[in-house]
Design a protein around this motif. Sequence first.
Motif, PDB file in Angstrom:
ATOM      1  N   ASP A 357     -52.585  18.262   6.368  1.00  0.00           N
ATOM      2  CA  ASP A 357     -52.078  19.398   7.134  1.00  0.00           C
ATOM      3  C   ASP A 357     -50.543  19.412   7.133  1.00  0.00           C
ATOM      4  O   ASP A 357     -49.920  18.366   7.330  1.00  0.00           O
ATOM      5  CB  ASP A 357     -52.611  19.244   8.576  1.00  0.00           C
ATOM      6  CG  ASP A 357     -52.265  20.455   9.412  1.00  0.00           C
ATOM      7  OD1 ASP A 357     -52.316  21.571   8.871  1.00  0.00           O
ATOM      8  OD2 ASP A 357     -51.914  20.267  10.591  1.00  0.00           O
ATOM      9  N   ALA A 358     -49.956  20.583   6.927  1.00  0.00           N
ATOM     10  CA  ALA A 358     -48.506  20.798   6.989  1.00  0.00           C
ATOM     11  C   ALA A 358     -47.728  20.071   5.892  1.00  0.00           C
ATOM     12  O   ALA A 358     -46.530  19.834   6.010  1.00  0.00           O
ATOM     13  CB  ALA A 358     -47.938  20.432   8.357  1.00  0.00           C
ATOM     14  N   VAL A 359     -48.428  19.727   4.802  1.00  0.00           N
ATOM     15  CA  VAL A 359     -47.759  19.089   3.652  1.00  0.00           C
ATOM     16  C   VAL A 359     -47.708  20.072   2.486  1.00  0.00           C
ATOM     17  O   VAL A 359     -48.669  20.804   2.240  1.00  0.00           O
ATOM     18  CB  VAL A 359     -48.508  17.798   3.235  1.00  0.00           C
ATOM     19  CG1 VAL A 359     -48.084  17.331   1.835  1.00  0.00           C
ATOM     20  CG2 VAL A 359     -48.250  16.695   4.253  1.00  0.00           C
ATOM     21  N   GLU A 360     -46.601  20.097   1.797  1.00  0.00           N
ATOM     22  CA  GLU A 360     -46.440  20.941   0.615  1.00  0.00           C
ATOM     23  C   GLU A 360     -45.758  20.087  -0.460  1.00  0.00           C
ATOM     24  O   GLU A 360     -44.821  19.347  -0.151  1.00  0.00           O
ATOM     25  CB  GLU A 360     -45.539  22.127   0.988  1.00  0.00           C
ATOM     26  CG  GLU A 360     -45.650  23.331   0.116  1.00  0.00           C
ATOM     27  CD  GLU A 360     -47.029  23.975   0.128  1.00  0.00           C
ATOM     28  OE1 GLU A 360     -47.547  24.182  -0.975  1.00  0.00           O
ATOM     29  OE2 GLU A 360     -47.578  24.243   1.221  1.00  0.00           O
ATOM     30  N   ILE A 361     -46.244  20.173  -1.670  1.00  0.00           N
ATOM     31  CA  ILE A 361     -45.624  19.383  -2.746  1.00  0.00           C
ATOM     32  C   ILE A 361     -44.964  20.331  -3.746  1.00  0.00           C
ATOM     33  O   ILE A 361     -45.622  21.208  -4.301  1.00  0.00           O
ATOM     34  CB  ILE A 361     -46.669  18.488  -3.444  1.00  0.00           C
ATOM     35  CG1 ILE A 361     -47.215  17.493  -2.409  1.00  0.00           C
ATOM     36  CG2 ILE A 361     -46.041  17.744  -4.627  1.00  0.00           C
ATOM     37  CD1 ILE A 361     -48.319  16.613  -2.915  1.00  0.00           C
ATOM     38  N   PHE A 362     -43.668  20.141  -3.927  1.00  0.00           N
ATOM     39  CA  PHE A 362     -42.939  20.925  -4.919  1.00  0.00           C
ATOM     40  C   PHE A 362     -42.630  20.037  -6.119  1.00  0.00           C
ATOM     41  O   PHE A 362     -42.146  18.910  -5.956  1.00  0.00           O
ATOM     42  CB  PHE A 362     -41.645  21.481  -4.319  1.00  0.00           C
ATOM     43  CG  PHE A 362     -41.885  22.480  -3.207  1.00  0.00           C
ATOM     44  CD1 PHE A 362     -42.675  23.600  -3.425  1.00  0.00           C
ATOM     45  CD2 PHE A 362     -41.325  22.283  -1.950  1.00  0.00           C
ATOM     46  CE1 PHE A 362     -42.901  24.515  -2.399  1.00  0.00           C
ATOM     47  CE2 PHE A 362     -41.544  23.196  -0.926  1.00  0.00           C
ATOM     48  CZ  PHE A 362     -42.338  24.315  -1.149  1.00  0.00           C
ATOM     49  N   HIS A 363     -42.892  20.571  -7.300  1.00  0.00           N
ATOM     50  CA  HIS A 363     -42.641  19.809  -8.518  1.00  0.00           C
ATOM     51  C   HIS A 363     -41.197  19.983  -8.977  1.00  0.00           C
ATOM     52  O   HIS A 363     -40.575  21.014  -8.724  1.00  0.00           O
ATOM     53  CB  HIS A 363     -43.534  20.308  -9.661  1.00  0.00           C
ATOM     54  CG  HIS A 363     -44.983  20.004  -9.478  1.00  0.00           C
ATOM     55  ND1 HIS A 363     -45.807  19.671 -10.515  1.00  0.00           N
ATOM     56  CD2 HIS A 363     -45.760  19.985  -8.371  1.00  0.00           C
ATOM     57  CE1 HIS A 363     -47.039  19.467 -10.065  1.00  0.00           C
ATOM     58  NE2 HIS A 363     -47.039  19.661  -8.762  1.00  0.00           N
ATOM     59  N   ALA A 364     -40.685  18.974  -9.680  1.00  0.00           N
ATOM     60  CA  ALA A 364     -39.384  19.099 -10.346  1.00  0.00           C
ATOM     61  C   ALA A 364     -39.642  18.819 -11.833  1.00  0.00           C
ATOM     62  O   ALA A 364     -40.138  19.691 -12.533  1.00  0.00           O
ATOM     63  CB  ALA A 364     -38.367  18.166  -9.716  1.00  0.00           C
ATOM     64  N   GLY A 365     -39.380  17.593 -12.307  1.00  0.00           N
ATOM     65  CA  GLY A 365     -39.623  17.287 -13.717  1.00  0.00           C
ATOM     66  C   GLY A 365     -41.077  16.933 -13.961  1.00  0.00           C
ATOM     67  O   GLY A 365     -41.427  15.754 -14.036  1.00  0.00           O
ATOM     68  N   THR A 366     -41.942  17.937 -14.085  1.00  0.00           N
ATOM     69  CA  THR A 366     -43.344  17.683 -14.430  1.00  0.00           C
ATOM     70  C   THR A 366     -43.747  18.603 -15.568  1.00  0.00           C
ATOM     71  O   THR A 366     -43.163  19.664 -15.767  1.00  0.00           O
ATOM     72  CB  THR A 366     -44.315  17.985 -13.264  1.00  0.00           C
ATOM     73  OG1 THR A 366     -44.233  19.377 -12.944  1.00  0.00           O
ATOM     74  CG2 THR A 366     -43.995  17.137 -12.047  1.00  0.00           C
ATOM     75  N   LYS A 367     -44.771  18.183 -16.312  1.00  0.00           N
ATOM     76  CA  LYS A 367     -45.403  19.113 -17.249  1.00  0.00           C
ATOM     77  C   LYS A 367     -46.905  18.883 -17.236  1.00  0.00           C
ATOM     78  O   LYS A 367     -47.373  17.777 -16.909  1.00  0.00           O
ATOM     79  CB  LYS A 367     -44.802  18.997 -18.643  1.00  0.00           C
ATOM     80  CG  LYS A 367     -45.203  17.813 -19.428  1.00  0.00           C
ATOM     81  CD  LYS A 367     -44.674  17.957 -20.855  1.00  0.00           C
ATOM     82  CE  LYS A 367     -45.202  16.792 -21.691  1.00  0.00           C
ATOM     83  NZ  LYS A 367     -44.551  16.717 -22.989  1.00  0.00           N
ATOM     84  N   ALA A 368     -47.641  19.933 -17.554  1.00  0.00           N
ATOM     85  CA  ALA A 368     -49.100  19.846 -17.553  1.00  0.00           C
ATOM     86  C   ALA A 368     -49.573  19.557 -18.969  1.00  0.00           C
ATOM     87  O   ALA A 368     -49.026  20.071 -19.954  1.00  0.00           O
ATOM     88  CB  ALA A 368     -49.695  21.155 -17.059  1.00  0.00           C
ATOM     89  N   GLU A 369     -50.608  18.693 -19.048  1.00  0.00           N
ATOM     90  CA  GLU A 369     -51.258  18.455 -20.341  1.00  0.00           C
ATOM     91  C   GLU A 369     -52.745  18.540 -20.049  1.00  0.00           C
ATOM     92  O   GLU A 369     -53.289  17.614 -19.438  1.00  0.00           O
ATOM     93  CB  GLU A 369     -50.858  17.077 -20.865  1.00  0.00           C
ATOM     94  CG  GLU A 369     -50.981  16.944 -22.366  1.00  0.00           C
ATOM     95  CD  GLU A 369     -50.550  15.557 -22.815  1.00  0.00           C
ATOM     96  OE1 GLU A 369     -49.446  15.430 -23.360  1.00  0.00           O
ATOM     97  OE2 GLU A 369     -51.319  14.607 -22.586  1.00  0.00           O
ATOM     98  N   GLY A 370     -53.348  19.637 -20.382  1.00  0.00           N
ATOM     99  CA  GLY A 370     -54.722  19.887 -19.944  1.00  0.00           C
ATOM    100  C   GLY A 370     -54.730  19.931 -18.430  1.00  0.00           C
ATOM    101  O   GLY A 370     -53.906  20.612 -17.820  1.00  0.00           O
TER     102      GLY A 370
END
Length: 424
Positions: A357-370
């Motif tokens: 609850d009340a948590v949000e995750i923001f990405h910076a240096g990430t990439k998706a692979e599948g």
Amino acid sequence: MNILLLGSGGREHALAWKMAASPLTDRLICAPGNAGMAREAECVALDLADHAALIAFCRANRIDLVVVGPEAPLCAGIVDDLEAAGIKAFGPTRAAARLEGSKGFTKDLCRANAIPTAAYKRFRSPDPTKAYVHKHGAPIVIKADGLAAGKGVVVAQDIAEAETAIDMMFGGSLGEAGAEVVVEEFLQGEEASFFALCDGETAIPLSTAQDHKRAFDGDVGPNTGGMGAYSPAPNIDPATSARVMAEIIEPTLRAMKTMGAPYKGVLYAGLMITTDGPKLIEYNVRFGDPECQVLMLRLMSDLVPALLASRDGMLKSFDLRWYPETALTVVMAAKGYPGNYARGSVIDGLDEAAAIDAVEIFHAGTKAEGSRILANGGRVLNVCALGGTVREAQARAYEAVARIRWPDGFCRHDIGWRAVTREK
Ligand code: AMP
Ligand code: GLY
């Protein structure tokens, strides 16, 4: 509206998250973006330095507003070029972005307008710089004039350290940024970040935050872009905020307008709160990263009309509302950051962490692979939480951090310590 957001850090993910929630947003495109932003918006691989290509993209995609996250494109004149092509852009022009792009410019502006800041002198060669440092003694602060990606400021504890910094800067290791050097009086106090939204004429205060610049617990280790932040900053009370507006932000806006470079966009004042009141350490011409992440969590109002009002010169009677809670973010970085680090390690547990609850995750240096998320930069994740107190926000954020399985990453374990100590 169709909006194009430029950038790929945690700051831009937070902006994308907030703009995607606006009823005014029909289509949100991010360039280049990251794996987290790809969940809020379409991401396209555009080169931010290629202004002609950006303009062509905006025309082809009927972009109504371009929002620029980082400072480099602003200092390179991206807003000037977009606007000249008839495309609305949020942020300062190249001339106005000198408030971040040249420390000497900003110091001269402060002096001419009696804006409280550290005493200083500008130099173009090493010998007179060293003579000045000898005369004034340490601690003393040596700054490269231009943009140096966080490497341009040395707070020298003794004369030898100051001389090494002077030789490094004039020696060319920072390139053009070090061709001129500013030497500054060392200010004592507690720092805070103050944000204002400006439309060339009017400034409205956004909110405040405190950053954690050093890499390791206890504020030790090398300087980074920022390892965590919280908002509001407990050392900026309403009276101090009013002083910052009246003594620092508003005179800056008037001066910029007078010189024909009216300032539009976010103006981020790095402050030292001294026993004589707030003093300007430096300006940035954009949101802070990770400060933006905590500001966006606390912003109740729609962001998009605010950005448009800044661009259109319509902030005069604009009002923004904020949640009273504290927001706190813990940055997770690749081991080795801010030095050398590896890319490509797998990050697990993000959904479990975000379920709190009340948590949000923001990405910076990430990439998706599948379906997998891989680390793809130095600062990689921003684990954010809201709480009734700093302590509560901190506890939630670290509960979320504990659910993230990423052996190749690290974070500080004391984000918010100063404010938590105050609360006790
Ligand atoms: P940066 O954000 O990379 O420019 O880092 C600047 C940091 O250096 C600030 O956050 C302060 O901690 C420190 N600093 C800069 N100027 C001064 C000053 N005049 N007195 C004391 N500390 C300073
Ligand atoms: N967190 C500091 C900055 O964005 O400059």
